[in-house]
Design a protein around this motif. Sequence first.
Motif, PDB file in Angstrom:
ATOM      1  N   LYS A 216       0.828  -1.207   0.000  1.00 31.77           N
ATOM      2  CA  LYS A 216       0.000   0.000   0.000  1.00 31.77           C
ATOM      3  C   LYS A 216       0.864   1.260   0.000  1.00 31.77           C
ATOM      4  CE  LYS A 216      -4.113   1.975   0.426  1.00 31.77           C
ATOM      5  NZ  LYS A 216      -5.180   1.836  -0.587  1.00 31.77           N
ATOM      6  N   VAL A 217       1.876   1.289   0.873  1.00 27.99           N
ATOM      7  CA  VAL A 217       2.763   2.451   0.952  1.00 27.99           C
ATOM      8  C   VAL A 217       3.755   2.432  -0.207  1.00 27.99           C
ATOM      9  CG1 VAL A 217       4.471   3.672   2.359  1.00 27.99           C
ATOM     10  CG2 VAL A 217       2.522   2.544   3.444  1.00 27.99           C
ATOM     11  N   PHE A 218       4.285   1.261  -0.500  1.00 26.82           N
ATOM     12  CA  PHE A 218       5.288   1.124  -1.556  1.00 26.82           C
ATOM     13  C   PHE A 218       4.769   1.617  -2.906  1.00 26.82           C
ATOM     14  CE2 PHE A 218       7.108  -1.694  -4.897  1.00 26.82           C
ATOM     15  CZ  PHE A 218       8.374  -1.143  -4.917  1.00 26.82           C
ATOM     16  N   GLN A 219       3.502   1.377  -3.199  1.00 26.77           N
ATOM     17  CA  GLN A 219       2.977   1.810  -4.499  1.00 26.77           C
ATOM     18  C   GLN A 219       2.983   3.338  -4.617  1.00 26.77           C
ATOM     19  OE1 GLN A 219      -1.231   1.436  -5.401  1.00 26.77           O
ATOM     20  NE2 GLN A 219      -1.747   1.154  -3.234  1.00 26.77           N
ATOM     21  N   PHE A 220       2.765   4.024  -3.488  1.00 33.44           N
ATOM     22  CA  PHE A 220       2.778   5.484  -3.536  1.00 33.44           C
ATOM     23  C   PHE A 220       4.217   6.024  -3.587  1.00 33.44           C
ATOM     24  CE2 PHE A 220      -1.497   4.834  -1.613  1.00 33.44           C
ATOM     25  CZ  PHE A 220      -2.227   5.428  -2.641  1.00 33.44           C
ATOM     26  N   GLN A 221       5.154   5.341  -2.934  1.00 35.60           N
ATOM     27  CA  GLN A 221       6.557   5.708  -3.102  1.00 35.60           C
ATOM     28  C   GLN A 221       6.965   5.591  -4.566  1.00 35.60           C
ATOM     29  OE1 GLN A 221       8.659   3.032  -0.479  1.00 35.60           O
ATOM     30  NE2 GLN A 221       8.387   4.315   1.324  1.00 35.60           N
ATOM     31  N   VAL A 225       8.324   8.471  -7.356  1.00 37.21           N
ATOM     32  CA  VAL A 225       9.593   8.364  -8.065  1.00 37.21           C
ATOM     33  C   VAL A 225       9.358   8.366  -9.567  1.00 37.21           C
ATOM     34  CG1 VAL A 225      11.620   6.912  -8.464  1.00 37.21           C
ATOM     35  CG2 VAL A 225      10.724   7.189  -6.150  1.00 37.21           C
ATOM     36  N   ASP A 226       8.335   7.663 -10.032  1.00 35.30           N
ATOM     37  CA  ASP A 226       8.022   7.651 -11.469  1.00 35.30           C
ATOM     38  C   ASP A 226       7.689   9.052 -11.961  1.00 35.30           C
ATOM     39  OD1 ASP A 226       8.424   4.934 -11.665  1.00 35.30           O
ATOM     40  OD2 ASP A 226       6.289   4.411 -11.586  1.00 35.30           O
ATOM     41  N   HIS A 227       6.921   9.782 -11.173  1.00 34.97           N
ATOM     42  CA  HIS A 227       6.530  11.152 -11.555  1.00 34.97           C
ATOM     43  C   HIS A 227       7.770  12.041 -11.654  1.00 34.97           C
ATOM     44  CE1 HIS A 227       4.037  14.677 -11.964  1.00 34.97           C
ATOM     45  NE2 HIS A 227       4.450  15.195 -10.806  1.00 34.97           N
ATOM     46  N   LEU A 228       8.649  11.926 -10.678  1.00 28.60           N
ATOM     47  CA  LEU A 228       9.868  12.737 -10.694  1.00 28.60           C
ATOM     48  C   LEU A 228      10.744  12.383 -11.892  1.00 28.60           C
ATOM     49  CD1 LEU A 228      11.468  14.883  -9.088  1.00 28.60           C
ATOM     50  CD2 LEU A 228      12.579  13.001  -7.879  1.00 28.60           C
ATOM     51  N   LEU A 229      10.911  11.099 -12.173  1.00 30.85           N
ATOM     52  CA  LEU A 229      11.748  10.681 -13.308  1.00 30.85           C
ATOM     53  C   LEU A 229      11.156  11.147 -14.628  1.00 30.85           C
ATOM     54  CD1 LEU A 229      12.736   7.033 -12.266  1.00 30.85           C
ATOM     55  CD2 LEU A 229      14.098   9.120 -12.079  1.00 30.85           C
ATOM     56  N   ARG A 230       9.822  11.140 -14.731  1.00 28.59           N
ATOM     57  CA  ARG A 230       9.186  11.607 -15.963  1.00 28.59           C
ATOM     58  C   ARG A 230       9.542  13.069 -16.249  1.00 28.59           C
ATOM     59  NH1 ARG A 230       4.826  14.503 -17.101  1.00 28.59           N
ATOM     60  NH2 ARG A 230       4.165  14.601 -14.916  1.00 28.59           N
TER      61      ARG A 230
END
Length: 499
Positions: A216-221, A225-230
Motif C-alpha cells: 500500500k505504501v510502496f505503491q505510492f513511493q 519516483v516515477d513522476h519525478l523521473l518523468r
Amino acid sequence: MKTSTLFAFFLLIFLQAYRTFGQVPMERVKAYQENPHYLSWNEKPVFLIGATGYHSWTPISRPGTSEIELQLQRLADLIDKVDSEHVMGFVRWLPYDPMNHLHDGHVEEVLQPWIKLQNGKYDLGRFEPEWEQRLRKLLTQTLNARIIVCLEIWDDWSVTRGPGGAYDPGANYGWNGHPFNPNNNVNYDEKVLPYTTSVCDPPFYNVLPGKEHNDKVFQFQTLYVDHLLRIVKDYPHVMLNINNESRADLAWSRYWAAYVQEKTGGEILVGDMPSTNRKDGGGECDEEFNPMTLSTDGLYGMVDIAQGVSAHEFKTPREQALEGGKRIKSYRDAMDKSGTIKPLLVSKDYTRDENGGDMVIWSRFINGTASSRFHRPSGEHPSSVIDYQHAAMLRLGKFVANVPFWEMSPQKDLIHALPSGTGANALADPTEKVIIQLIDGKIGEEIAINLTGETSWKATWFDPTAEEVVYQNQTSFRHHKNYLEIPVGHEHLIIILER
C-alpha cells in the motif's frame, strides 16, 4: 518520405527541444570517459563549484521565501566571470519539503508534489501541477545558466525525526509533517503504516519488496519516483541522489538506485549520500551503507561523499583538508582497484566562512573530487558570509579554469618530507605540473619533493585568499630530490610547480 517533409519533421523536433531547454539539445551530464573520476558536459571535463544564498535546499516547495531565482542568477554570474568550459555551477535540491527546514524562516504555505485537499491532508495518488511547473521553471533556469542540479529523491531528516525518532521536532515538522505519515494523507491509516518512527530502521524504509513488502505504501513511493523521473528525463543537467544524509540501510539505497537505472536506461547519474557514524566513515545505522561501499558498487554512477569528509567527521579546517584528503584517497584507490571509477561529489561543506573556508574548498579540488560546494551561511551576519562564499568560489573557479585537472591525479606521495607541523596535499602530472596545498608553512624551512629528472622547476607561491602571487623561486636539486625553501610563513598557500 519527401525531403521537404523530412526537413519539416526534424525542424519540429529541434524547435520542441529549443522550447524545452532554451538552446540546442545537450548530452546528459555523465562521467568523463577519459578520466571518470571527473564529470563531463558535452564531452568536456568539468569541475563543479557552488556557493549558497540562504539555505535554499527546498526551493520548489517554498516559493518566494529564499529568492532562489536571484540566488541562481548570482551563481550564474559567478560562472560567467570564471568563463571556462571546464567549470560549471552546482546546486543540490530536495523536490519536496522535509518539514524541518527552518533556516529560511517560517513559510505560510508549502507547495508539495502531492495535491493538498481542503481538509488539509494530501492525496498521494495525485500530483500538484503548480509544483511541477515550478520545478520545470527552475530546472530550465539552471540549464541555461550552466548550473548542474543534484536532486535528492528522499530526505532522511523528515523520516527519522519524530515520535520515537532521533528527536521530536514538534507538530508539523519532521515525520510529524511528512505527507507519507498516515495522519497527513487520505490514502491509508495507522494500521498500514505507524505514525511513529525510529532513529534507525523506521517503518517508511521497510516497505520494500523483500522486506515487509507493504504494498500500500510502496505503491505510492513508486508513483512519486516515477513522476519525478518523468520530469527530470527532459533535463540533461540533472543528477539524482537517493537520499539526503541517509540513515537508511544499503538495501533501501540499492533498491531505488537500481530502479532509477532501469527506468532511465542508465542515462541519469544516480548516487547517494550516506550519513556516517562520525568515527571512521562507516554508515550511521548500517555500517555497510557508507561512501566506500558505494564507491566500489557498479550500481552507482557517482557518490556524494560530503558526510564522510565534512566537519562532522574532521573538526578543524586543517583536519578536513588533510585527514579528509586521506579518506578521499582511500575511496579513489578502492575504485581504481575494483574498476568502479566514478566521480566523488562534495555537495556541501560546513566550514563555510573565512575561518577556514578557503582551505577546505581548495583541498577538495586538490584531493581529486569532482565538485566543491559550500553549505548554508553561518553566523550572525549571513549576508557577509554569502558574499564571502561567492568571492571564494570565484577565486577557486578561476584557478581551476587554468589547470588541466582531468590529466592530473592526487599524488601526495610526491612530497618526500615536510617540516614538523606542516601539512600538504598535491595534485599532479609529475612530468609537467604539480599543485601543492601547503598548510602552516614556516618561513625558511624546506620541502623535499620527488620529481622526475635532474632539473629545476619554477615555483609560484599563490595566496588563495587574496588571489595574488606572493613569491616566485626555483627548486634546487640535490640528493636525487627537489627542494623548495618556504619563502613566507602562512597558514595556507598554493604552490604551482612547472618544469
